[in-house]
Motif scaffolding. Structure first.
Motif, PDB file in Angstrom:
ATOM      1  N   GLN A  46       0.830  -1.209   0.000  1.00  0.00           N
ATOM      2  CA  GLN A  46       0.000   0.000   0.000  1.00  0.00           C
ATOM      3  C   GLN A  46       0.862   1.256   0.000  1.00  0.00           C
ATOM      4  O   GLN A  46       0.556   2.216  -0.697  1.00  0.00           O
ATOM      5  N   GLU A  47       1.929   1.269   0.792  1.00  0.00           N
ATOM      6  CA  GLU A  47       2.819   2.431   0.836  1.00  0.00           C
ATOM      7  C   GLU A  47       3.510   2.654  -0.497  1.00  0.00           C
ATOM      8  O   GLU A  47       3.834   3.780  -0.850  1.00  0.00           O
ATOM      9  N   ASN A  48       3.749   1.579  -1.246  1.00  0.00           N
ATOM     10  CA  ASN A  48       4.463   1.671  -2.515  1.00  0.00           C
ATOM     11  C   ASN A  48       3.563   1.793  -3.739  1.00  0.00           C
ATOM     12  O   ASN A  48       4.058   1.847  -4.857  1.00  0.00           O
ATOM     13  N   ASP A  49       2.253   1.851  -3.540  1.00  0.00           N
ATOM     14  CA  ASP A  49       1.328   2.026  -4.655  1.00  0.00           C
ATOM     15  C   ASP A  49       1.598   3.390  -5.300  1.00  0.00           C
ATOM     16  O   ASP A  49       1.579   4.412  -4.610  1.00  0.00           O
ATOM     17  N   PRO A  50       1.857   3.434  -6.606  1.00  0.00           N
ATOM     18  CA  PRO A  50       2.215   4.698  -7.258  1.00  0.00           C
ATOM     19  C   PRO A  50       1.172   5.812  -7.071  1.00  0.00           C
ATOM     20  O   PRO A  50       1.534   6.980  -6.888  1.00  0.00           O
ATOM     21  N   GLU A  51      -0.101   5.492  -7.111  1.00  0.00           N
ATOM     22  CA  GLU A  51      -1.130   6.508  -6.931  1.00  0.00           C
ATOM     23  C   GLU A  51      -1.165   7.005  -5.490  1.00  0.00           C
ATOM     24  O   GLU A  51      -1.363   8.194  -5.235  1.00  0.00           O
ATOM     25  N   ALA A  52      -0.956   6.119  -4.534  1.00  0.00           N
ATOM     26  CA  ALA A  52      -0.899   6.535  -3.129  1.00  0.00           C
ATOM     27  C   ALA A  52       0.294   7.456  -2.902  1.00  0.00           C
ATOM     28  O   ALA A  52       0.185   8.469  -2.187  1.00  0.00           O
ATOM     29  N   VAL A  53       1.425   7.138  -3.508  1.00  0.00           N
ATOM     30  CA  VAL A  53       2.621   7.990  -3.391  1.00  0.00           C
ATOM     31  C   VAL A  53       2.344   9.362  -3.999  1.00  0.00           C
ATOM     32  O   VAL A  53       2.676  10.392  -3.416  1.00  0.00           O
ATOM     33  N   ARG A  54       1.704   9.380  -5.159  1.00  0.00           N
ATOM     34  CA  ARG A  54       1.389  10.653  -5.822  1.00  0.00           C
ATOM     35  C   ARG A  54       0.478  11.514  -4.953  1.00  0.00           C
ATOM     36  O   ARG A  54       0.687  12.709  -4.799  1.00  0.00           O
ATOM     37  N   ARG A  55      -0.538  10.901  -4.367  1.00  0.00           N
ATOM     38  CA  ARG A  55      -1.508  11.660  -3.562  1.00  0.00           C
ATOM     39  C   ARG A  55      -0.942  12.108  -2.216  1.00  0.00           C
ATOM     40  O   ARG A  55      -1.279  13.174  -1.740  1.00  0.00           O
ATOM     41  N   SER A  56      -0.149  11.279  -1.597  1.00  0.00           N
ATOM     42  CA  SER A  56       0.339  11.601  -0.252  1.00  0.00           C
ATOM     43  C   SER A  56       1.630  12.414  -0.269  1.00  0.00           C
ATOM     44  O   SER A  56       1.942  13.089   0.697  1.00  0.00           O
ATOM     45  N   ARG A  57       2.382  12.305  -1.354  1.00  0.00           N
ATOM     46  CA  ARG A  57       3.706  12.914  -1.450  1.00  0.00           C
ATOM     47  C   ARG A  57       4.640  12.355  -0.374  1.00  0.00           C
ATOM     48  O   ARG A  57       5.522  13.023   0.115  1.00  0.00           O
ATOM     49  N   PHE A  58       4.408  11.090  -0.015  1.00  0.00           N
ATOM     50  CA  PHE A  58       5.241  10.397   0.963  1.00  0.00           C
ATOM     51  C   PHE A  58       6.148   9.446   0.203  1.00  0.00           C
ATOM     52  O   PHE A  58       5.661   8.578  -0.534  1.00  0.00           O
ATOM     53  N   ALA A  59       7.445   9.608   0.368  1.00  0.00           N
ATOM     54  CA  ALA A  59       8.405   8.752  -0.334  1.00  0.00           C
ATOM     55  C   ALA A  59       8.408   7.356   0.296  1.00  0.00           C
ATOM     56  O   ALA A  59       8.696   7.224   1.490  1.00  0.00           O
ATOM     57  N   PRO A  60       8.087   6.336  -0.485  1.00  0.00           N
ATOM     58  CA  PRO A  60       8.071   4.978   0.074  1.00  0.00           C
ATOM     59  C   PRO A  60       9.480   4.507   0.407  1.00  0.00           C
ATOM     60  O   PRO A  60      10.460   4.962  -0.182  1.00  0.00           O
ATOM     61  N   ARG A  61       9.555   3.605   1.347  1.00  0.00           N
ATOM     62  CA  ARG A  61      10.831   3.032   1.773  1.00  0.00           C
ATOM     63  C   ARG A  61      11.092   1.729   1.015  1.00  0.00           C
ATOM     64  O   ARG A  61      10.166   1.058   0.596  1.00  0.00           O
ATOM     65  N   GLU A  62      12.372   1.383   0.927  1.00  0.00           N
ATOM     66  CA  GLU A  62      12.738   0.055   0.433  1.00  0.00           C
ATOM     67  C   GLU A  62      12.206  -0.960   1.439  1.00  0.00           C
ATOM     68  O   GLU A  62      12.027  -0.648   2.618  1.00  0.00           O
ATOM     69  N   ARG A  63      11.977  -2.179   0.997  1.00  0.00           N
ATOM     70  CA  ARG A  63      11.357  -3.206   1.843  1.00  0.00           C
ATOM     71  C   ARG A  63      12.065  -3.389   3.186  1.00  0.00           C
ATOM     72  O   ARG A  63      11.431  -3.404   4.237  1.00  0.00           O
ATOM     73  N   GLU A  64      13.375  -3.536   3.178  1.00  0.00           N
ATOM     74  CA  GLU A  64      14.106  -3.768   4.421  1.00  0.00           C
ATOM     75  C   GLU A  64      13.961  -2.574   5.379  1.00  0.00           C
ATOM     76  O   GLU A  64      13.749  -2.759   6.578  1.00  0.00           O
ATOM     77  N   ALA A  65      14.053  -1.366   4.863  1.00  0.00           N
ATOM     78  CA  ALA A  65      13.896  -0.160   5.690  1.00  0.00           C
ATOM     79  C   ALA A  65      12.467  -0.046   6.211  1.00  0.00           C
ATOM     80  O   ALA A  65      12.243   0.355   7.361  1.00  0.00           O
ATOM     81  N   PHE A  66      11.507  -0.397   5.373  1.00  0.00           N
ATOM     82  CA  PHE A  66      10.102  -0.370   5.786  1.00  0.00           C
ATOM     83  C   PHE A  66       9.868  -1.319   6.960  1.00  0.00           C
ATOM     84  O   PHE A  66       9.282  -0.943   7.974  1.00  0.00           O
ATOM     85  N   MET A  67      10.321  -2.548   6.827  1.00  0.00           N
ATOM     86  CA  MET A  67      10.120  -3.550   7.874  1.00  0.00           C
ATOM     87  C   MET A  67      10.834  -3.136   9.162  1.00  0.00           C
ATOM     88  O   MET A  67      10.275  -3.258  10.263  1.00  0.00           O
ATOM     89  N   ALA A  68      12.046  -2.631   9.057  1.00  0.00           N
ATOM     90  CA  ALA A  68      12.790  -2.189  10.237  1.00  0.00           C
ATOM     91  C   ALA A  68      12.062  -1.032  10.922  1.00  0.00           C
ATOM     92  O   ALA A  68      11.950  -1.001  12.155  1.00  0.00           O
ATOM     93  N   HIS A  69      11.560  -0.092  10.136  1.00  0.00           N
ATOM     94  CA  HIS A  69      10.813   1.046  10.688  1.00  0.00           C
ATOM     95  C   HIS A  69       9.573   0.569  11.442  1.00  0.00           C
ATOM     96  O   HIS A  69       9.325   0.982  12.568  1.00  0.00           O
ATOM     97  N   TRP A  70       8.807  -0.305  10.834  1.00  0.00           N
ATOM     98  CA  TRP A  70       7.585  -0.804  11.468  1.00  0.00           C
ATOM     99  C   TRP A  70       7.890  -1.580  12.752  1.00  0.00           C
ATOM    100  O   TRP A  70       7.223  -1.384  13.767  1.00  0.00           O
ATOM    101  N   ARG A  71       8.874  -2.440  12.698  1.00  0.00           N
ATOM    102  CA  ARG A  71       9.166  -3.260  13.881  1.00  0.00           C
ATOM    103  C   ARG A  71       9.723  -2.433  15.033  1.00  0.00           C
ATOM    104  O   ARG A  71       9.354  -2.652  16.190  1.00  0.00           O
ATOM    105  N   ALA A  72      10.600  -1.481  14.743  1.00  0.00           N
ATOM    106  CA  ALA A  72      11.247  -0.706  15.812  1.00  0.00           C
ATOM    107  C   ALA A  72      10.465   0.546  16.206  1.00  0.00           C
ATOM    108  O   ALA A  72      10.245   0.797  17.388  1.00  0.00           O
ATOM    109  N   ARG A  73      10.029   1.318  15.230  1.00  0.00           N
ATOM    110  CA  ARG A  73       9.483   2.649  15.529  1.00  0.00           C
ATOM    111  C   ARG A  73       7.974   2.685  15.662  1.00  0.00           C
ATOM    112  O   ARG A  73       7.432   3.665  16.153  1.00  0.00           O
ATOM    113  N   ILE A  74       7.290   1.642  15.210  1.00  0.00           N
ATOM    114  CA  ILE A  74       5.829   1.620  15.345  1.00  0.00           C
ATOM    115  C   ILE A  74       5.432   0.510  16.314  1.00  0.00           C
ATOM    116  O   ILE A  74       4.913   0.779  17.391  1.00  0.00           O
TER     117      ILE A  74
END
Length: 156
Positions: free
Chosen positions: A27-55
């Motif tokens: 969902q974070e990497n969906d091109p239309e979601a990125v366009r609408r949110s202007r949120f730069a998606p993370r690479e998979r490993e960074a995404f997983m690390a962020h979710w596990r540690a920071r969320i």
């Protein structure tokens, strides 16, 4: 215990499970979601690390998976950023425009006690701005994230 909504028992909030992270990544990497949110998606490993540690790894973060008919449709999260409590959410594109975000955010806000609560969607993301305003968030100004203007909305 699952949270449910009276209007539509199909939309629920529940604890995040490890298996939810794959759909959240997509969902974070969906091109239309990125366009609408202007949120730069993370690479998979960074995404997983962020979710596990920071969320998931922080007791001061309140996060729930949004499900529709038992399937993960997205998530809603509240976190502290300095002295302010922020809220954010992502829904998969298949769930946009169906009232699911309205129901999910309503459920979440009933369980998130902190006020004021802040949100800063991209100014051009009119759907997200309308969703927040529908729940009582009020525009208080603008902020810049990189080159993009975002609205600051607050729920008192």
């Amino acid at each position: 215990m699952a949270d449910s909504v009276d209007m539509d028992e199909r939309v629920r909030l529940r604890e995040v499970e490890e298996a939810d992270l794959d759909p959240f990544f997509e969902q974070e990497n969906d091109p239309e979601a990125v366009r609408r949110s202007r949120f730069a998606p993370r690479e998979r490993e960074a995404f997983m690390a962020h979710w596990r540690a920071r969320i998931l790894g922080r007791p001061d973060v309140h996060v729930r998976t949004v499900t529709v008919d038992g399937e993960p449709a997205g998530h809603v999260v509240a976190w502290w950023e300095q002295e302010r409590r922020f809220i954010g959410y992502v829904l998969g594109q298949a769930y946009w425009g169906r009232g699911i975000g309205t129901q999910a955010l309503g459920l979440f806000l009933r369980r998130e006690p902190a006020r004021p609560l802040h949100a800063d969607p991209f100014a051009g993301n009119t759907g997200s701005v309308r969703l927040l305003e529908k729940h009582g968030f009020v525009r208080t100004g603008t902020v810049r994230h990189g080159e993009d203007e975002h609205l600051m909305l607050v729920l008192s």
